[in-house]
Scaffold this motif. Structure first.
Motif, short mmCIF file in Angstrom:
data_model
loop_
_atom_site.label_atom_id
_atom_site.label_comp_id
_atom_site.label_asym_id
_atom_site.label_seq_id
_atom_site.Cartn_x
_atom_site.Cartn_y
_atom_site.Cartn_z
N GLU A 120 11.51 3.10 21.91
CA GLU A 120 11.17 1.80 22.52
C GLU A 120 10.37 1.96 23.81
O GLU A 120 9.70 1.03 24.24
CB GLU A 120 12.45 1.00 22.81
N ALA A 121 10.44 3.14 24.45
CA ALA A 121 9.71 3.36 25.70
C ALA A 121 8.26 3.77 25.46
O ALA A 121 7.50 3.89 26.41
CB ALA A 121 10.41 4.44 26.53
N MET A 122 7.87 4.00 24.20
CA MET A 122 6.51 4.44 23.88
C MET A 122 5.58 3.23 23.76
O MET A 122 6.02 2.11 23.51
CB MET A 122 6.51 5.20 22.55
N PRO A 123 4.27 3.45 23.93
CA PRO A 123 3.30 2.38 23.64
C PRO A 123 3.41 1.94 22.18
O PRO A 123 3.80 2.73 21.32
CB PRO A 123 1.95 3.06 23.92
N PRO A 124 3.05 0.70 21.88
CA PRO A 124 3.20 0.18 20.51
C PRO A 124 2.51 1.04 19.46
O PRO A 124 3.03 1.20 18.35
CB PRO A 124 2.57 -1.22 20.60
N PHE A 125 1.33 1.58 19.78
CA PHE A 125 0.60 2.39 18.80
C PHE A 125 1.43 3.60 18.37
O PHE A 125 1.53 3.93 17.18
CB PHE A 125 -0.74 2.85 19.39
N PHE A 126 2.06 4.27 19.34
CA PHE A 126 2.84 5.46 19.02
C PHE A 126 4.17 5.10 18.36
O PHE A 126 4.74 5.91 17.62
CB PHE A 126 3.07 6.29 20.28
N GLN A 127 4.69 3.91 18.62
CA GLN A 127 5.89 3.47 17.92
C GLN A 127 5.62 3.35 16.43
O GLN A 127 6.45 3.74 15.60
CB GLN A 127 6.38 2.15 18.49
N VAL A 128 4.45 2.79 16.08
CA VAL A 128 4.07 2.68 14.66
C VAL A 128 3.76 4.06 14.09
O VAL A 128 4.17 4.40 12.98
CB VAL A 128 2.86 1.74 14.51
N VAL A 139 7.85 16.30 18.09
CA VAL A 139 9.00 16.17 18.99
C VAL A 139 8.84 14.97 19.92
O VAL A 139 9.77 14.19 20.11
CB VAL A 139 9.17 17.48 19.80
N GLN A 140 7.64 14.80 20.49
CA GLN A 140 7.42 13.75 21.49
C GLN A 140 7.52 12.35 20.89
O GLN A 140 7.87 11.40 21.60
CB GLN A 140 6.05 13.95 22.15
N THR A 141 7.19 12.20 19.62
CA THR A 141 7.21 10.85 19.00
C THR A 141 8.42 10.64 18.10
O THR A 141 8.44 9.70 17.31
CB THR A 141 5.93 10.63 18.17
N SER A 142 9.41 11.49 18.20
CA SER A 142 10.56 11.43 17.30
C SER A 142 11.73 10.63 17.86
O SER A 142 12.63 10.24 17.12
CB SER A 142 11.04 12.84 16.97
N GLY A 143 11.76 10.42 19.19
CA GLY A 143 12.93 9.80 19.81
C GLY A 143 14.01 10.80 20.14
O GLY A 143 15.12 10.41 20.50
N ALA A 144 13.72 12.09 20.02
CA ALA A 144 14.72 13.12 20.33
C ALA A 144 14.99 13.20 21.82
O ALA A 144 16.13 13.38 22.26
CB ALA A 144 14.25 14.48 19.82
N PHE A 153 2.97 25.30 17.09
CA PHE A 153 3.27 24.58 18.32
C PHE A 153 2.37 23.36 18.48
O PHE A 153 2.79 22.32 19.00
CB PHE A 153 3.12 25.51 19.53
N PHE A 154 1.13 23.45 18.02
CA PHE A 154 0.21 22.31 18.09
C PHE A 154 0.73 21.15 17.23
O PHE A 154 0.59 19.98 17.61
CB PHE A 154 -1.18 22.74 17.61
N ILE A 155 1.33 21.46 16.09
CA ILE A 155 1.87 20.42 15.21
C ILE A 155 3.23 19.94 15.69
O ILE A 155 3.52 18.73 15.69
CB ILE A 155 1.98 20.96 13.76
N ASN A 156 4.08 20.86 16.13
CA ASN A 156 5.46 20.50 16.45
C ASN A 156 5.61 19.67 17.72
O ASN A 156 6.50 18.81 17.79
CB ASN A 156 6.31 21.77 16.58
N ASN A 191 6.52 10.34 11.13
CA ASN A 191 7.15 11.55 11.65
C ASN A 191 8.49 11.78 10.95
O ASN A 191 9.42 11.01 11.16
CB ASN A 191 7.34 11.40 13.16
N PRO A 192 8.62 12.83 10.14
CA PRO A 192 9.90 13.05 9.45
C PRO A 192 11.05 13.32 10.42
O PRO A 192 12.20 12.99 10.12
CB PRO A 192 9.62 14.27 8.56
N LEU A 193 10.75 13.90 11.58
CA LEU A 193 11.81 14.19 12.55
C LEU A 193 12.44 12.90 13.07
O LEU A 193 13.65 12.87 13.31
CB LEU A 193 11.24 15.01 13.71
N ARG A 194 11.65 11.85 13.24
CA ARG A 194 12.21 10.57 13.68
C ARG A 194 13.27 10.09 12.69
O ARG A 194 14.35 9.63 13.09
CB ARG A 194 11.10 9.52 13.82
#
Length: 373
Positions: free
Chosen positions: A311-319, A301-306, A294-297, A324-327
């Protein structure tokens, strides 16, 4: 035929059969593979509805006069639209929207100044409707911007105005579930794949059967691969279940290639299960592996766009989400199901999945080898 017989007589095939029998005897595992995906798809596909901003805009200005440049400036004067591209043709603009590089495309015709002088001018607006919530926001803001632009014109010349002709691509009805259900499909496969594979290996550690594998005349990579292959095949049933729910319950379209979808889904399952195997090699108990999973998943999930658009994330997290393979898998699913695109558009995401599979498998084999020795 000779190679098939040799495979059937190999230690690897014997280990695969053993894993299948062991999994099918575990009724709790079978329930875990069926019930949670069904419930999560139904809940998330119905309930989720986030807000977005920083929409990527592409503009073709055939008129290229002061009035058209002022209109483009009005569109990009806030943080709702960001000018990402100035294509040279409508075909290029359409391609960039199709590939997911743009959210909104605007075409200002060459007769724009003449029409404006004749009291009415039209522009063409294309909006990627895959994400219904984003498309609705984009349409609303575009209309507000143009209305404000018209009020500015009214101060200079009476009754002249611009009217947009908005077209929603890929999701004309702006159905929110069409955006969320493909994302939840990837989310469910990630959670179930990593957790089930990790718990399966750790359970063998707890029962002591892992040490018995030292007695088998098989290479360590064969032992590890024999645990991954049965789970991939069984979880393809989850892919089929999720797709069926999407098509039947949420009327999700399927515009792409069926074999390509299942082939890339099996590749992503291999990535997710390899991740679970790697987690199993760094934990010592089932409790530890569940908490670590759960710590990894959750960040995956949060940075995948699911759930929320990237586009709503800060630039650092977009990069950061590029790692993230899920993205990449969610981009593939939405591209195949909603846009009907093929490998010529999704090849970068496919290469990313191949890279993740190779890296995770290599790490898992090395860790697994050290534990067996």
């Amino acid at each position: 035929m000779k190679y098939i017989l040799r495979l059937l007589e190999s230690p690897f095939w014997a280990l695969v059969r053993k894993e299948f029998r062991q999994i099918l005897r575990n009724k709790q595992l079978i329930v875990l593979l069926i019930v949670p995906p069904t419930v999560q798809l139904l809940i998330y596909g119905t309930a989720l509805n986030p807000d977005v901003h920083n929409l990527r805009l592409g503009v073709i200005d055939y008129a290229n006069v002061e009035a058209s440049r002022e209109l483009v400036s009005a569109m990009t004067s806030n943080r709702v639209f960001i000018l990402e591209s100035v294509p040279t043709s409508e075909k290029e603009l359409s391609r960039q929207v199709e590939e997911g590089k743009l959210d909104v495309g605007v075409i200002i015709p060459p007769e724009f100044p003449r029409r404006l002088a004749q009291k009415s001018a039209e522009i063409q607006v294309f909006i990627d409707g895959v994400d219904a919530n984003t498309a609705g926001i984009a349409s609303g803001y575009m209309n507000q911007i143009i209305q404000q632009y018209n009020r500015g014109l009214a101060q200079v010349q009476t009754s002249s105005f611009v009217s947009p002709q908005v077209v929603f691509l890929y999701n004309p009805g702006l159905t929110s579930s069409w955006f969320f259900v493909p994302g939840v499909m990837g989310l469910v496969l990630t959670l179930i794949g990593t957790l089930v594979s990790a718990v399966t290996v750790v359970k063998e550690k707890d029962t002591g059967t892992l040490e018995q594998l030292l007695m088998t005349p098989a290479a360590d990579w064969e032992i590890l691969l024999s645990k991954i292959v049965p789970l991939v095949l069984l979880m393809m049933g989850d892919v089929l279940l999720a797709l069926t729910l999407g098509l039947v319950v949420f009327n999700l379209p399927f515009r792409g290639n069926f074999l390509l979808f299942f082939g890339l889904s099996s590749m992503y399952l291999f990535v997710g299960i390899s991740l679970g195997m790697m987690l199993a090699t760094i934990t010592r108990s089932q409790q530890q592996v569940v908490l670590t999973s759960f710590f990894i998943n959750m960040p995956l999930v949060q940075t995948s766009g699911a759930i929320a658009p990237i586009e709503a994330m800060p630039p650092f997290f977009q990069v950061l989400s590029l790692l993230n393979p899920l993205r990449h898998y969610i981009t593939i699913v939405r591209g195949i199901l909603l846009k009907g695109v093929g490998i010529d558009v999704l090849w970068m995401n496919v290469l990313a999945l191949v890279g993740f599979a190779v890296v995770l498998m290599t790490i898992s084999v090395k860790r697994f080898r050290s534990q067996l020795s």
